[in-house]
Write a protein that holds these residues in place. Sequence first.
Motif, PDB file in Angstrom:
ATOM      1  N   ILE A 240       0.837  -1.209   0.000  1.00 47.49           N
ATOM      2  CA  ILE A 240       0.000   0.000   0.000  1.00 47.49           C
ATOM      3  C   ILE A 240       0.864   1.248   0.000  1.00 47.49           C
ATOM      4  O   ILE A 240       0.604   2.215  -0.728  1.00 47.49           O
ATOM      5  CB  ILE A 240      -0.945  -0.015   1.222  1.00 47.49           C
ATOM      6  CG1 ILE A 240      -1.960  -1.158   1.100  1.00 47.49           C
ATOM      7  CG2 ILE A 240      -1.671   1.323   1.359  1.00 47.49           C
ATOM      8  CD1 ILE A 240      -2.827  -1.341   2.331  1.00 47.49           C
ATOM      9  N   MET A 241       1.930   1.249   0.819  1.00 47.03           N
ATOM     10  CA  MET A 241       2.817   2.413   0.874  1.00 47.03           C
ATOM     11  C   MET A 241       3.559   2.598  -0.447  1.00 47.03           C
ATOM     12  O   MET A 241       3.802   3.738  -0.874  1.00 47.03           O
ATOM     13  CB  MET A 241       3.806   2.264   2.026  1.00 47.03           C
ATOM     14  CG  MET A 241       3.172   2.334   3.406  1.00 47.03           C
ATOM     15  SD  MET A 241       2.244   3.874   3.670  1.00 47.03           S
ATOM     16  CE  MET A 241       3.562   5.089   3.586  1.00 47.03           C
ATOM     17  N   LEU A 242       3.910   1.492  -1.104  1.00 51.31           N
ATOM     18  CA  LEU A 242       4.598   1.582  -2.384  1.00 51.31           C
ATOM     19  C   LEU A 242       3.664   2.161  -3.450  1.00 51.31           C
ATOM     20  O   LEU A 242       4.065   3.032  -4.241  1.00 51.31           O
ATOM     21  CB  LEU A 242       5.082   0.196  -2.812  1.00 51.31           C
ATOM     22  CG  LEU A 242       5.945   0.137  -4.085  1.00 51.31           C
ATOM     23  CD1 LEU A 242       7.214   0.963  -3.919  1.00 51.31           C
ATOM     24  CD2 LEU A 242       6.287  -1.300  -4.429  1.00 51.31           C
ATOM     25  N   GLU A 243       2.407   1.706  -3.459  1.00 54.87           N
ATOM     26  CA  GLU A 243       1.437   2.248  -4.415  1.00 54.87           C
ATOM     27  C   GLU A 243       1.144   3.718  -4.129  1.00 54.87           C
ATOM     28  O   GLU A 243       0.960   4.514  -5.050  1.00 54.87           O
ATOM     29  CB  GLU A 243       0.149   1.423  -4.357  1.00 54.87           C
ATOM     30  CG  GLU A 243       0.313   0.001  -4.869  1.00 54.87           C
ATOM     31  CD  GLU A 243      -0.956  -0.809  -4.688  1.00 54.87           C
ATOM     32  OE1 GLU A 243      -1.982  -0.216  -4.293  1.00 54.87           O
ATOM     33  OE2 GLU A 243      -0.925  -2.041  -4.940  1.00 54.87           O
ATOM     34  N   ASN A 244       1.094   4.076  -2.854  1.00 53.30           N
ATOM     35  CA  ASN A 244       0.863   5.476  -2.491  1.00 53.30           C
ATOM     36  C   ASN A 244       2.014   6.353  -2.965  1.00 53.30           C
ATOM     37  O   ASN A 244       1.821   7.494  -3.400  1.00 53.30           O
ATOM     38  CB  ASN A 244       0.699   5.600  -0.978  1.00 53.30           C
ATOM     39  CG  ASN A 244       0.509   7.047  -0.537  1.00 53.30           C
ATOM     40  OD1 ASN A 244      -0.418   7.715  -0.977  1.00 53.30           O
ATOM     41  ND2 ASN A 244       1.409   7.524   0.325  1.00 53.30           N
ATOM     42  N   ASN A 245       3.226   5.811  -2.876  1.00 48.37           N
ATOM     43  CA  ASN A 245       4.400   6.563  -3.340  1.00 48.37           C
ATOM     44  C   ASN A 245       4.364   6.774  -4.843  1.00 48.37           C
ATOM     45  O   ASN A 245       4.790   7.811  -5.351  1.00 48.37           O
ATOM     46  CB  ASN A 245       5.671   5.809  -2.935  1.00 48.37           C
ATOM     47  CG  ASN A 245       6.938   6.474  -3.438  1.00 48.37           C
ATOM     48  OD1 ASN A 245       7.501   6.055  -4.441  1.00 48.37           O
ATOM     49  ND2 ASN A 245       7.377   7.506  -2.737  1.00 48.37           N
ATOM     50  N   GLU A 246       3.824   5.782  -5.574  1.00 45.19           N
ATOM     51  CA  GLU A 246       3.786   5.884  -7.034  1.00 45.19           C
ATOM     52  C   GLU A 246       2.608   6.743  -7.523  1.00 45.19           C
ATOM     53  O   GLU A 246       2.744   7.529  -8.456  1.00 45.19           O
ATOM     54  CB  GLU A 246       3.692   4.485  -7.637  1.00 45.19           C
ATOM     55  CG  GLU A 246       4.940   3.631  -7.377  1.00 45.19           C
ATOM     56  CD  GLU A 246       4.755   2.205  -7.837  1.00 45.19           C
ATOM     57  OE1 GLU A 246       3.597   1.845  -8.179  1.00 45.19           O
ATOM     58  OE2 GLU A 246       5.746   1.454  -7.851  1.00 45.19           O
ATOM     59  N   LYS A 247       1.429   6.612  -6.866  1.00 44.99           N
ATOM     60  CA  LYS A 247       0.222   7.302  -7.337  1.00 44.99           C
ATOM     61  C   LYS A 247      -0.061   8.595  -6.579  1.00 44.99           C
ATOM     62  O   LYS A 247      -0.881   9.391  -7.015  1.00 44.99           O
ATOM     63  CB  LYS A 247      -0.979   6.362  -7.206  1.00 44.99           C
ATOM     64  CG  LYS A 247      -0.847   5.084  -8.022  1.00 44.99           C
ATOM     65  CD  LYS A 247      -2.059   4.187  -7.826  1.00 44.99           C
ATOM     66  CE  LYS A 247      -1.922   2.900  -8.628  1.00 44.99           C
ATOM     67  NZ  LYS A 247      -3.091   2.000  -8.427  1.00 44.99           N
ATOM     68  N   ASP A 248       0.569   8.769  -5.425  1.00 42.54           N
ATOM     69  CA  ASP A 248       0.367   9.953  -4.590  1.00 42.54           C
ATOM     70  C   ASP A 248      -1.123  10.147  -4.257  1.00 42.54           C
ATOM     71  O   ASP A 248      -1.689  11.216  -4.451  1.00 42.54           O
ATOM     72  CB  ASP A 248       0.922  11.199  -5.296  1.00 42.54           C
ATOM     73  CG  ASP A 248       1.029  12.379  -4.320  1.00 42.54           C
ATOM     74  OD1 ASP A 248       1.038  12.138  -3.095  1.00 42.54           O
ATOM     75  OD2 ASP A 248       1.084  13.529  -4.798  1.00 42.54           O
ATOM     76  N   ASP A 249      -1.743   9.061  -3.766  1.00 39.87           N
ATOM     77  CA  ASP A 249      -3.164   9.090  -3.388  1.00 39.87           C
ATOM     78  C   ASP A 249      -3.261   8.775  -1.904  1.00 39.87           C
ATOM     79  O   ASP A 249      -3.489   7.625  -1.510  1.00 39.87           O
ATOM     80  CB  ASP A 249      -3.946   8.073  -4.224  1.00 39.87           C
ATOM     81  CG  ASP A 249      -5.457   8.223  -4.030  1.00 39.87           C
ATOM     82  OD1 ASP A 249      -5.864   9.071  -3.209  1.00 39.87           O
ATOM     83  OD2 ASP A 249      -6.217   7.476  -4.678  1.00 39.87           O
ATOM     84  N   SER A 250      -3.072   9.780  -1.060  1.00 42.62           N
ATOM     85  CA  SER A 250      -2.992   9.575   0.380  1.00 42.62           C
ATOM     86  C   SER A 250      -4.330   9.139   0.978  1.00 42.62           C
ATOM     87  O   SER A 250      -4.362   8.332   1.917  1.00 42.62           O
ATOM     88  CB  SER A 250      -2.500  10.845   1.083  1.00 42.62           C
ATOM     89  OG  SER A 250      -3.380  11.929   0.822  1.00 42.62           O
ATOM     90  N   ASP A 251      -5.442   9.644   0.460  1.00 44.21           N
ATOM     91  CA  ASP A 251      -6.750   9.281   1.022  1.00 44.21           C
ATOM     92  C   ASP A 251      -7.043   7.793   0.840  1.00 44.21           C
ATOM     93  O   ASP A 251      -7.506   7.121   1.761  1.00 44.21           O
ATOM     94  CB  ASP A 251      -7.851  10.109   0.355  1.00 44.21           C
ATOM     95  CG  ASP A 251      -7.777  11.585   0.740  1.00 44.21           C
ATOM     96  OD1 ASP A 251      -7.204  11.870   1.821  1.00 44.21           O
ATOM     97  OD2 ASP A 251      -8.272  12.435  -0.029  1.00 44.21           O
ATOM     98  N   THR A 252      -6.770   7.292  -0.368  1.00 41.70           N
ATOM     99  CA  THR A 252      -6.989   5.861  -0.627  1.00 41.70           C
ATOM    100  C   THR A 252      -6.067   5.005   0.232  1.00 41.70           C
ATOM    101  O   THR A 252      -6.485   3.993   0.806  1.00 41.70           O
ATOM    102  CB  THR A 252      -6.760   5.548  -2.108  1.00 41.70           C
ATOM    103  OG1 THR A 252      -7.648   6.340  -2.903  1.00 41.70           O
ATOM    104  CG2 THR A 252      -6.992   4.077  -2.389  1.00 41.70           C
TER     105      THR A 252
END
Length: 413
Positions: A240-252
């Motif tokens: 999840i943290m890796l995907e957040n780093n790539e997509k920059d979608d903090s809410d999701t």
Amino acid sequence: MMMNLLLPFQPKKWNLRAAAMAVKFALGATILVICSVYWVQYRGFAIDDSGEAADDHPSDPVTITLDEAPNVYSGWNLLSYIFATTPTLEGTLKKGSFRILATACGAFAAWLAIIVCSGSYDATAPVNVYGLTAWLTITTGIASYFGVPSGPAAFMGLDPATSSFTLYFIMTQSLCALEIALGIGERDVIVANRVVATVTGVLMSMLIAVIPPRRRGGKIEPFVGLLRLIEGTLKEGLHIMLENNEKDDSDTAKGRLNELRDAFISQSHQDKADVEFLLKDASKHNALPFLKVDRDGRLSRSLETMTLLAADVCSWIEFAIHVAEDEDVKLSDKENAVFREGVEQLLQQLSHLAHTGTDADTEHAKGLDVKGAVGDMTNVGSRRKELGLLLGSALFICKKLEKEEIFFASLSS
């Protein structure tokens, strides 16, 4: 009651293993009932005055008159079956063995008490009730003395290591002696049939316990299952943290981490309770060294370690939520690359934890440098110290998980 009635309509709550265990238990009780009602030689077993077996019910096995019991066991075979059965195979075998031994000793003590208190070997001789009361008081006191632990633990009741023997010895002796003294049945008949009924019920419980599916409290599979849950949760959090780093979608990312934390807390508590319950049940009645399931306490210590690891993972997820929702500082391209490298290295290490101790794992470990990736987060001058701490804490948890994997690998080898 209402929840049980609605259970067939809730497939997500079905537990096929538990249902199979319940069917097994009901099957054993059904077989004993069928034997008691329809098997003439079994239900009519008795001892006559000459000491030979006699058949009290030679008539049609289906015919049961109201003025006599269908068999001479009075349901003690069913009671022995029910109370000798425990959730684990080890617990059933040990408790059943203690039950048979205690019943044999208690029945013999009652038989001897009647002879002594009547002053005659004649089974019809009257019993001195005062002498019998004194006998039962003394023997019960002695059995209780050796069956109760020393020190403050005595206030909590019988010693779990020997409780089955003490309890059933006292119960069998008292019931048999009182039934004989009150004239409910002859001495030899009551003693012999009580032993036969108990042995029949206990052997049935042991047979049912051995038939699959069975639960063993000393097996490492439930412990490994809890360990896999911890590893999988940490791995999912890193994804999840890796995907957040790539997509920059903090809410999701925050929502998914919250769901992951709640699901993990619920499942880990349930799994830990199950493992602890099975280990506790299998560890009872360990009066002798060869009866101990967790002889050196390593399984208990491992369960405590995994409890702490589960708490560490929960804390890590909480910290990851804080990092994901912090949008004050944006990472540079170099910082993003270092962070991704650290997470990917951790994910590779988690993926190979199940193979810890193997040659493949040794070769794989040579190519990992998670610690170096964590240190690079500081070297690039990142103002977000939280990311380095996030990777460092995940690395710490991975190392602890690796030690547990090595421990269970040594047990299974």
